[in-house]
Scaffold this motif. Structure first.
Motif, PDB file in Angstrom:
ATOM      1  N   LEU A   1      61.729 -25.544 -65.860  1.00 47.75           N
ATOM      2  CA  LEU A   1      61.796 -25.583 -67.292  1.00 47.75           C
ATOM      3  C   LEU A   1      61.663 -27.115 -67.907  1.00 47.75           C
ATOM      4  N   TRP A   2      61.132 -26.759 -68.709  1.00 43.73           N
ATOM      5  CA  TRP A   2      61.059 -28.145 -69.287  1.00 43.73           C
ATOM      6  C   TRP A   2      60.972 -28.420 -70.605  1.00 43.73           C
ATOM      7  N   VAL A   3      62.000 -30.060 -70.756  1.00 47.84           N
ATOM      8  CA  VAL A   3      62.174 -29.877 -71.881  1.00 47.84           C
ATOM      9  C   VAL A   3      61.146 -31.050 -72.361  1.00 47.84           C
ATOM     10  N   ARG A   4      60.950 -31.335 -73.434  1.00 46.79           N
ATOM     11  CA  ARG A   4      60.046 -32.766 -73.853  1.00 46.79           C
ATOM     12  C   ARG A   4      59.982 -33.177 -75.501  1.00 46.79           C
ATOM     13  N   VAL A   5      60.478 -34.542 -75.805  1.00 51.04           N
ATOM     14  CA  VAL A   5      59.897 -35.061 -76.824  1.00 51.04           C
ATOM     15  C   VAL A   5      59.142 -35.471 -76.957  1.00 51.04           C
ATOM     16  N   VAL A   6      58.202 -35.052 -78.574  1.00 49.29           N
ATOM     17  CA  VAL A   6      56.865 -35.845 -78.943  1.00 49.29           C
ATOM     18  C   VAL A   6      56.756 -36.681 -80.331  1.00 49.29           C
ATOM     19  N   CYS A   7      57.154 -37.923 -80.506  1.00 47.58           N
ATOM     20  CA  CYS A   7      57.022 -38.810 -81.049  1.00 47.58           C
ATOM     21  C   CYS A   7      55.586 -38.925 -81.617  1.00 47.58           C
ATOM     22  N   TRP A   8      55.086 -38.362 -82.380  1.00 47.06           N
ATOM     23  CA  TRP A   8      54.412 -38.264 -82.785  1.00 47.06           C
ATOM     24  C   TRP A   8      54.362 -38.229 -84.980  1.00 47.06           C
ATOM     25  N   PRO A   9      54.066 -39.610 -85.137  1.00 45.21           N
ATOM     26  CA  PRO A   9      54.192 -39.781 -86.893  1.00 45.21           C
ATOM     27  C   PRO A   9      53.937 -38.998 -87.934  1.00 45.21           C
ATOM     28  N   LYS A  10      52.725 -38.080 -87.240  1.00 47.50           N
ATOM     29  CA  LYS A  10      52.307 -37.030 -88.205  1.00 47.50           C
ATOM     30  C   LYS A  10      52.721 -36.035 -88.377  1.00 47.50           C
ATOM     31  N   ALA A  11      53.564 -35.545 -87.466  1.00 50.07           N
ATOM     32  CA  ALA A  11      54.172 -34.924 -87.698  1.00 50.07           C
ATOM     33  C   ALA A  11      55.051 -34.150 -88.335  1.00 50.07           C
ATOM     34  N   SER A  12      55.129 -32.827 -89.206  1.00 46.53           N
ATOM     35  CA  SER A  12      56.467 -32.823 -90.626  1.00 46.53           C
ATOM     36  C   SER A  12      56.600 -31.672 -90.799  1.00 46.53           C
ATOM     37  N   LYS A  13      55.261 -30.849 -90.172  1.00 47.49           N
ATOM     38  CA  LYS A  13      55.240 -29.403 -90.326  1.00 47.49           C
ATOM     39  C   LYS A  13      55.153 -28.333 -89.005  1.00 47.49           C
ATOM     40  N   LEU A  14      55.828 -27.360 -88.849  1.00 49.11           N
ATOM     41  CA  LEU A  14      55.591 -26.611 -87.576  1.00 49.11           C
ATOM     42  C   LEU A  14      54.404 -26.113 -87.373  1.00 49.11           C
ATOM     43  N   ALA A  15      53.383 -26.152 -88.195  1.00 47.76           N
ATOM     44  CA  ALA A  15      51.450 -25.268 -88.255  1.00 47.76           C
ATOM     45  C   ALA A  15      51.159 -26.425 -87.289  1.00 47.76           C
ATOM     46  N   GLN A  16      51.936 -27.474 -87.577  1.00 44.75           N
ATOM     47  CA  GLN A  16      51.154 -29.061 -87.001  1.00 44.75           C
ATOM     48  C   GLN A  16      51.086 -28.887 -85.762  1.00 44.75           C
ATOM     49  N   LEU A  17      51.864 -27.857 -85.636  1.00 41.93           N
ATOM     50  CA  LEU A  17      51.964 -28.555 -83.148  1.00 41.93           C
ATOM     51  C   LEU A  17      50.697 -27.256 -82.711  1.00 41.93           C
ATOM     52  N   LYS A  18      50.010 -25.889 -84.009  1.00 42.14           N
ATOM     53  CA  LYS A  18      48.757 -25.504 -83.385  1.00 42.14           C
ATOM     54  C   LYS A  18      47.554 -26.642 -82.865  1.00 42.14           C
ATOM     55  N   ASN A  19      47.654 -27.827 -83.385  1.00 45.21           N
ATOM     56  CA  ASN A  19      46.429 -28.488 -84.158  1.00 45.21           C
ATOM     57  C   ASN A  19      47.236 -30.128 -82.746  1.00 45.21           C
ATOM     58  N   GLY A  20      48.448 -29.608 -82.040  1.00 50.11           N
ATOM     59  CA  GLY A  20      48.775 -31.290 -81.816  1.00 50.11           C
ATOM     60  C   GLY A  20      48.218 -31.792 -80.813  1.00 50.11           C
ATOM     61  N   PRO A  21      47.825 -33.646 -80.874  1.00 53.88           N
ATOM     62  CA  PRO A  21      47.509 -33.709 -79.252  1.00 53.88           C
ATOM     63  C   PRO A  21      47.847 -34.232 -78.661  1.00 53.88           C
ATOM     64  N   PHE A  22      48.888 -32.979 -78.207  1.00 54.87           N
ATOM     65  CA  PHE A  22      49.893 -32.808 -76.845  1.00 54.87           C
ATOM     66  C   PHE A  22      48.689 -33.392 -75.093  1.00 54.87           C
ATOM     67  N   ASN A  23      48.608 -33.780 -74.175  1.00 54.89           N
ATOM     68  CA  ASN A  23      47.991 -33.893 -73.281  1.00 54.89           C
ATOM     69  C   ASN A  23      48.009 -32.449 -72.671  1.00 54.89           C
ATOM     70  N   MET A  24      49.222 -32.058 -72.691  1.00 58.66           N
ATOM     71  CA  MET A  24      49.788 -30.755 -71.955  1.00 58.66           C
ATOM     72  C   MET A  24      50.416 -30.042 -72.958  1.00 58.66           C
ATOM     73  N   GLY A  25      50.662 -28.416 -72.805  1.00 55.71           N
ATOM     74  CA  GLY A  25      51.493 -27.696 -73.720  1.00 55.71           C
ATOM     75  C   GLY A  25      51.009 -27.605 -74.547  1.00 55.71           C
ATOM     76  N   THR A  26      49.678 -27.716 -75.356  1.00 59.46           N
ATOM     77  CA  THR A  26      49.894 -27.241 -76.158  1.00 59.46           C
ATOM     78  C   THR A  26      49.754 -25.641 -76.454  1.00 59.46           C
ATOM     79  N   PHE A  27      49.869 -25.766 -78.318  1.00 57.77           N
ATOM     80  CA  PHE A  27      49.917 -24.373 -78.426  1.00 57.77           C
ATOM     81  C   PHE A  27      48.479 -23.973 -79.025  1.00 57.77           C
ATOM     82  N   SER A  28      47.484 -23.305 -77.655  1.00 56.96           N
ATOM     83  CA  SER A  28      46.531 -23.149 -78.314  1.00 56.96           C
ATOM     84  C   SER A  28      46.384 -21.074 -78.230  1.00 56.96           C
TER      85      SER A  28
END
Length: 190
Positions: free
Chosen positions: A104-131
């Protein structure tokens, strides 16, 4: 006597201003949880906790439902491209190839530009992208983006949501834990 009234009146002004500001601060929520220097070092050194930490493994986050059976855990942090990723991974001693392996992996990402669920598809995550093939659904009382786990994340289900502007939460549950994903997501409190 007049001086006492004047001093009392002057001291009430800052208190009243602070009380007026409280509802606005409460509506915004607390700042995004970030790792301490010690946790960044622990992550960089790949140190493992045996036994794994519990519900407060991530400072500022409470994971109220952690399935049983984890034998170790570790803090995972990353800072890049103006974001901070901060999480905890729980695991058991089974090999990755074992279909009963639990993680189980739980992560919090402090990403100032995040405001909408759809943005997660292009999120600047190092690992665990919604690709991969993503879906939007309601799990644990939250509107989340999900996808099946891939090679990098392992088998199971990956989910994420925008908790509030600038704060993203992701959860990766291995296949044996997918039936508990709703309870896990519902139990996460920032």
């Amino acid at each position: 006597m007049k001086n006492i009234h004047r001093i009392a009146a002057l001291s009430v002004v800052p208190v009243a201003a602070a009380l007026i500001a409280l509802p606005a601060q409460a509506a915004e929520g607390p700042a995004c949880p970030v790792p301490t220097k010690a946790e960044v070092k622990q992550s960089n050194d790949s140190k493992v906790d045996k036994p794994a930490r519990g519900a407060t493994a991530i400072k500022g986050v409470r994971v109220n439902h952690i399935p049983k059976g984890f034998t170790y855990g570790g803090v995972v942090t990353s800072k890049h491209n103006g974001i901070t990723e901060y999480g905890y991974q729980w695991g058991d001693d089974r090999p990755n190839a074992d279909v009963k392996q639990r993680s189980l992996w739980v992560r919090v990402v402090c990403w100032p530009k995040a405001s909408k669920l759809a943005q997660l598809k292009n999120g600047p995550f190092n690992m665990g992208t919604f690709s991969g093939d993503t879906r939007t659904e309601k799990i644990g009382g939250r509107q989340v983006l999900t996808q099946e786990g891939d090679g990098a994340l392992g088998d199971g289900r990956y989910a994420g949501w925008v908790e509030r502007k600038g704060v993203v939460v992701t959860v990766m549950a291995s296949t044996p834990l997918v039936p508990e994903l709703s309870k896990i997501i519902e139990g996460i409190k920032l």
